[in-house]
Enzyme design. Structure first.
Site, mmCIF file in Angstrom:
data_model
loop_
_atom_site.group_PDB
_atom_site.id
_atom_site.type_symbol
_atom_site.label_atom_id
_atom_site.label_comp_id
_atom_site.label_asym_id
_atom_site.label_seq_id
_atom_site.Cartn_x
_atom_site.Cartn_y
_atom_site.Cartn_z
ATOM 1 N N GLU A 83 9.042 10.839 -13.611
ATOM 2 C CA GLU A 83 9.438 9.390 -13.589
ATOM 3 C C GLU A 83 9.063 8.740 -14.825
ATOM 4 O O GLU A 83 9.795 8.121 -15.566
ATOM 5 C CB GLU A 83 8.927 8.702 -12.433
ATOM 6 C CG GLU A 83 9.769 7.170 -12.382
ATOM 7 C CD GLU A 83 9.243 6.441 -11.447
ATOM 8 O OE1 GLU A 83 8.790 6.932 -10.048
ATOM 9 O OE2 GLU A 83 9.271 5.123 -11.677
ATOM 10 N N ARG A 141 16.232 5.921 -9.705
ATOM 11 C CA ARG A 141 15.318 5.535 -11.187
ATOM 12 C C ARG A 141 16.107 6.309 -12.035
ATOM 13 O O ARG A 141 15.523 6.684 -13.321
ATOM 14 C CB ARG A 141 14.030 6.541 -10.926
ATOM 15 C CG ARG A 141 13.126 6.400 -9.600
ATOM 16 C CD ARG A 141 12.516 4.909 -9.919
ATOM 17 N NE ARG A 141 11.247 4.774 -9.155
ATOM 18 C CZ ARG A 141 11.196 4.508 -7.840
ATOM 19 N NH1 ARG A 141 12.393 4.052 -7.365
ATOM 20 N NH2 ARG A 141 10.071 4.279 -7.142
ATOM 21 N N SER A 200 4.260 5.954 -10.100
ATOM 22 C CA SER A 200 4.567 7.256 -9.856
ATOM 23 C C SER A 200 4.671 8.267 -10.809
ATOM 24 O O SER A 200 5.564 7.615 -12.018
ATOM 25 C CB SER A 200 5.760 7.278 -8.756
ATOM 26 O OG SER A 200 5.860 6.642 -7.662
HETATM 27 N N1 EPU Z 1 2.364 11.624 0.895
HETATM 28 C C1 EPU Z 1 1.629 12.570 1.068
HETATM 29 N N2 EPU Z 1 0.392 12.457 0.127
HETATM 30 C C2 EPU Z 1 0.300 11.650 -0.880
HETATM 31 C C3 EPU Z 1 1.396 10.718 -1.125
HETATM 32 C C4 EPU Z 1 2.243 10.683 -0.220
HETATM 33 O O1 EPU Z 1 1.468 13.355 1.946
HETATM 34 O O2 EPU Z 1 -0.659 11.612 -1.942
HETATM 35 C C5 EPU Z 1 3.544 11.420 1.915
HETATM 36 C C6 EPU Z 1 3.453 10.364 2.806
HETATM 37 O O3 EPU Z 1 2.702 10.570 3.716
HETATM 38 C C7 EPU Z 1 4.847 10.216 3.111
HETATM 39 C C8 EPU Z 1 5.426 10.322 1.732
HETATM 40 O O4 EPU Z 1 4.882 11.240 1.178
HETATM 41 O O5 EPU Z 1 5.214 10.775 4.296
HETATM 42 C C9 EPU Z 1 5.965 9.116 0.869
HETATM 43 O O6 EPU Z 1 4.793 8.445 0.393
HETATM 44 P P1 EPU Z 1 5.128 7.105 0.005
HETATM 45 O O7 EPU Z 1 5.600 6.246 1.293
HETATM 46 O O8 EPU Z 1 3.701 6.407 -0.467
HETATM 47 O O9 EPU Z 1 6.098 6.940 -0.948
HETATM 48 P P2 EPU Z 1 6.477 7.952 -2.339
HETATM 49 O O10 EPU Z 1 7.531 8.792 -2.023
HETATM 50 O O11 EPU Z 1 5.270 8.385 -2.532
HETATM 51 C C10 EPU Z 1 7.960 6.299 -3.278
HETATM 52 C C11 EPU Z 1 8.123 5.769 -4.638
HETATM 53 C C12 EPU Z 1 7.012 4.626 -5.049
HETATM 54 C C13 EPU Z 1 7.487 3.452 -3.943
HETATM 55 C C14 EPU Z 1 7.229 4.228 -2.573
HETATM 56 C C15 EPU Z 1 7.582 3.003 -1.375
HETATM 57 C C16 EPU Z 1 8.920 7.450 -6.462
HETATM 58 C C17 EPU Z 1 8.867 8.271 -7.331
HETATM 59 N N3 EPU Z 1 8.028 6.510 -5.680
HETATM 60 O O12 EPU Z 1 6.871 6.808 -3.325
HETATM 61 O O13 EPU Z 1 7.296 4.032 -6.294
HETATM 62 O O14 EPU Z 1 6.307 2.420 -3.807
HETATM 63 O O15 EPU Z 1 8.230 5.172 -2.331
HETATM 64 O O16 EPU Z 1 8.788 2.838 -1.423
HETATM 65 O O17 EPU Z 1 10.346 7.280 -5.681
HETATM 66 C C18 EPU Z 1 6.768 3.934 -8.631
HETATM 67 O O18 EPU Z 1 7.874 4.424 -8.790
HETATM 68 O O19 EPU Z 1 5.955 3.997 -9.533
HETATM 69 C C19 EPU Z 1 6.088 3.899 -7.154
HETATM 70 C C20 EPU Z 1 5.012 3.375 -6.782
#
Ligand code: EPU
Length: 334
Positions: A330, A161, A233
């Site tokens: 972000e 990012r 995010s």
């Molecule tokens: N999780 C929770 N609670 C929540 C959200 C997530 O426990 O409310 C846990 C999930 O269970 C999982 C982990 O956190 O174990 C990761 O969650 P997820 O796969 O949804 O991905 P993320 O880390 O929350 C990142 C990116 C997203 C992207 C997803 C999928 C960043 C800041 N965000 O989210 O990007 O879509 O991975 O690759 O890196 C964005 O940047 O706007 C965005 C949506």
């Protein structure tokens, strides 16, 4: 070119903040921007669809919105195609265009809000792909003297990012075009979460099935900005030393993690930290933590930038207190 004085910004940021800019310029070409540059009220702020920013107040200066929406194949070899895309081209339309043409590299980035120019600033990423994986060159107009500059991928200094346009050169260039190198041979990337499972259920790893699976997963947990204002995010996933993570596991044995680019560090999902600090679904006035994904802050209606910031600060303090981890936004706070 379209110039609007006292422009309402509500339709220019996906968080739906009702701020006003002294002036808003929609520009169609680098030449056009160069011609009027000297006459514009400073500061200048180049935005796309405003999907990654929060206006904290009215903007006293000029907002620049790219209306460059051309797309052109400028080269091809046996394994790849070079595509030049205008910065105002809607990102998801570019993904669809690539999928229809059989070009690999951006299919996991389906349904991300925003435009192509912003993808080169934010280095957008999802499901194991980042836009910088396919970016070859970025063309940009200097906001100081209107000159054109071509940035190689290395010069863009991409990281999670991050790019030079968010850091050293912040506010100094407006992107006009991005040149992508996309693959002609199948190269599915399915290792993230349950993506592989979803793709199999749709019939196998074709470009169409992968992009559809990503759309389905996103729709399940991310709010549509047209329905509920949000900036994706809101926080980045923090990267912490491995030793700190091991200590945290003693108290929080279920805390998930991902490998980070640096081997001595580890990435922790901010969404998990926020949810387990008790914030998921909670509101502070018109600002709220989305009930299905704690990493996303939403505008329930009429929130100001200050409302969003107050919520973000309360979350940051609470996460810091509980885990000793500092969250960084972000989203760009303007
Ligand atoms: N999780 C929770 N609670 C929540 C959200 C997530 O426990 O409310 C846990 C999930 O269970 C999982 C982990 O956190 O174990 C990761 O969650 P997820 O796969 O949804 O991905 P993320 O880390 O929350 C990142 C990116 C997203 C992207 C997803 C999928 C960043 C800041 N965000 O989210 O990007 O879509 O991975 O690759 O890196 C964005 O940047 O706007 C965005 C949506």
């Amino acid at each position: 070119m379209k110039i609007t004085q006292s422009a309402r910004l509500k339709g220019h940021n996906t968080m739906g903040i009702d701020a006003v800019a002294d002036c808003l310029v929609e520009w169609n070409s680098p030449e056009e921007l160069r011609c009027i540059l000297d006459d514009l009220e400073r500061p200048l702020l180049a935005i796309g669809q405003g999907s990654n920013l929060v206006f904290m107040d009215d903007f006293h200066g000029t907002v620049l919105v790219s209306a460059i929406r051309d797309i052109e194949v400028i080269g091809q070899d046996s394994g790849s195609v070079l595509v030049k895309v205008g910065s105002g081209y809607v990102w998801d339309d570019f993904v669809t265009y690539s999928v229809l043409n059989g070009w690999w590299g951006v299919e996991n980035l389906a349904a991300i809000p925003g435009q192509v120019g912003a993808s080169a600033v934010q280095n957008i990423g999802a499901y194991g792909q980042e836009s910088s994986d396919c970016i070859e060159t970025v063309l940009a107009v200097s906001l100081e003297d209107g000159s054109m500059r071509e940035f190689s991928k290395e010069e863009c200094r991409y990281a999670y990012r991050q790019s030079i346009f968010k850091n050293e050169l912040k506010g100094r260039y407006a992107i006009s075009h991005v040149i992508f190198r996309l693959g002609l041979k199948p190269a599915p990337k399915l290792s993230y979460g349950n993506l592989a499972q979803k793709v199999v259920a749709l019939g196998g790893p074709t470009l169409k099935n992968i992009s559809e699976a990503v759309r389905d997963i996103r729709a399940e947990k991310l709010p549509d900005p047209a329905v509920l204002g949000n900036a994706g995010s809101f926080f980045m996933n923090p990267v912490i030393p491995l030793s700190q993570y091991r200590d945290l596991l003693k108290t929080f044995p279920d805390m998930p993690s991902y490998p980070a680019a640096d081997g001595g560090m580890i990435k922790v999902p901010a969404g998990w930290l926020i949810e387990h600090a008790g914030w998921k679904g909670r509101s502070m006035g018109p600002a709220a933590v989305y009930e299905r994904q704690a990493l996303v802050l939403v505008n329930k209606g009429g929130a100001t930038g200050a409302d969003i910031l107050a919520l973000a600060n309360a979350i940051t303090d609470s996460v810091k207190e509980k885990y000793g981890i500092l969250l960084n936004p972000e989203a760009n706070l303007i």
